[in-house]
Design an enzyme around this catalytic site. Structure first.
Site, PDB file in Angstrom:
ATOM      1  CG  ASP A  71      -1.928  -1.074   1.232  1.00 42.90           C
ATOM      2  OD1 ASP A  71      -2.265  -1.551   0.133  1.00 42.90           O
ATOM      3  OD2 ASP A  71      -2.379  -1.459   2.321  1.00 42.90           O
TER       4      ASP A  71
HETATM    5  N1  URA Z   1      -1.351  -6.010   3.685  1.00 40.05           N
HETATM    6  C1  URA Z   1      -1.857  -4.765   3.726  1.00 40.05           C
HETATM    7  O1  URA Z   1      -2.913  -4.525   4.298  1.00 40.05           O
HETATM    8  N2  URA Z   1      -1.160  -3.784   3.111  1.00 40.05           N
HETATM    9  C2  URA Z   1       0.010  -3.984   2.492  1.00 40.05           C
HETATM   10  O2  URA Z   1       0.596  -3.046   1.965  1.00 40.05           O
HETATM   11  C3  URA Z   1       0.537  -5.289   2.467  1.00 40.05           C
HETATM   12  C4  URA Z   1      -0.181  -6.291   3.075  1.00 40.05           C
END
Ligand code: URA
Length: 260
Positions: free
Chosen positions: A106
Site C-alpha cells: 500500500d
Molecule cells: N497487507 C496490507 O494490508 N497492506 C500492504 O501493503 C501489504 C499487506
C-alpha cells in the site's frame, strides 16, 4: 528439444513493451519472424528465430531482480493516476531494464519490495499456491493479546473469504498510547490483507511495514534505495517457491524482538 515460447512473451521479455502491447504490435502487423510478417498471436518462436519489431531486431533482455526498501508515501504501480510518487520514480534511470513490482504494498506501507523483469519469477513469487511467507510488523490500535489475535491462527472471514492460517507474535505493548506492536506472518497477498485481518480481530492498523519477504529483509538498504539480489538469493527463492508449492510448509514466528 528447442524451447518454444509465445511471440508476445518473447517481445515483452526483450524489454520492448508489455505483453499486452506486444500482442497489439503483432496484430497490427509490425512484427516479423525470420523476415516474414506474423499476425497470429499463438505463434511460437525459439531462441534461433530472428524477430523484428518495426524493422528493429530484438535482443533478449537479461533478467534483473531488485530488493527495494520501499518508503511510505509512494505507490507500487508503474504509473499513478493521481501522479503520486511511484517506486519506479525511485529507480529512475539507475536500472535500464523494464522492471516492475512483484505484488504490491500500500501507499502507506513500507518495507521489502521485490522488482523484476522476469515474469515467470514474479508469477512464482505471487502465486497463492507457492505459500512464500511474508512477515509484517504492524502497530495496531488497542492492547492486542494472544487471545484477541487467536482467530488469525485459523483464519478470519473477509469479504466472504476465510484467510489462510497465519502466525503472530505480540512484540511490545504501549499502554500509554493504547497500541501494540504485532508481528504477523502470512502467505496470501490479497488487497489490504494484513490491515483487513487485524481489523477483523478488532485491532485496526496504524502503521505497517513488510519486514521480510521469505528470508529477505532490508538490512543494509536505506529507505527509498534498492539493491540487486544475488544469484544465490534468486535461486533460493525459486527453490522455496517450488518446495512451498509441493507441500504446505508450516510458517514459524521469528525469534527475538525487533525495533519499529
Ligand atoms: N497487507 C496490507 O494490508 N497492506 C500492504 O501493503 C501489504 C499487506
Amino acid at each position: 528439444m528447442e524451447n518454444l515460447e509465445r511471440l508476445q512473451k518473447v517481445i515483452a521479455a526483450a524489454g520492448v513493451t508489455s505483453r499486452r502491447k506486444a500482442e497489439a504490435l503483432i496484430t497490427t502487423g509490425v512484427v516479423k519472424v525470420n523476415g516474414k510478417t506474423v499476425k497470429e498471436l499463438g505463434t511460437k518462436v525459439s531462441s534461433k528465430d530472428k524477430i523484428e519489431v518495426n524493422g528493429v531486431p530484438i535482443h533478449k533482455e537479461s533478467h534483473v531482480y531488485l530488493l527495494m526498501n520501499k518508503p511510505r508515501g509512494c505507490v507500487t504501480t508503474v504509473k499513478d493516476e493521481f501522479d503520486r510518487q511511484t517506486v519506479m520514480d525511485l529507480i529512475g534511470t539507475k536500472v535500464a531494464a523494464r522492471v516492475y513490482p512483484v505484488g504490491r504494498l500500500d501507499y502507506d506501507t513500507a518495507g521489502v519490495l521485490l522488482l523484476t523483469n522476469d515474469g515467470d519469477f514474479a508469477n512464482k513469487m505471487m502465486h497463492p499456491r507457492t505459500h512464500i511467507p511474508k512477515t509484517y510488523l504492524a502497530r495496531v490500535k488497542g492492547i492486542a493479546t494472544k487471545s484477541t489475535l487467536k482467530p488469525l491462527l485459523k483464519g478470519v472471514k473477509i469479504d466472504g473469504h476465510v484467510t489462510a492460517p497465519a502466525v503472530f507474535q505480540v512484540l511490545s505493548v504501549d499502554k500509554e498510547n493504547q497500541s501494540t506492536l504485532v508481528e504477523l506472518i502470512i502467505h496470501e497477498g490479497r488487497y489490504h490483507q494484513v490491515k483487513n485481518m487485524l481489523e477483523a480481530v478488532g485491532h485496526p492498523v496504524k502503521r505497517l511495514r513488510r519486514d521480510r519477504f521469505a528470508f529477505l529483509d532490508v538490512n543494509g538498504v536505506a529507505q527509498g534505495k534498492f539493491r540487486h539480489l544475488t544469484k544465490s538469493e534468486v535461486k533460493a527463492l525459486l527453490r522455496l517457491a517450488d518446495e512451498e508449492a509441493s507441500e504446505k510448509m508450516p510458517i514459524r514466528a521469528t525469534k527475538g524482538m525487533r525495533q519499529y
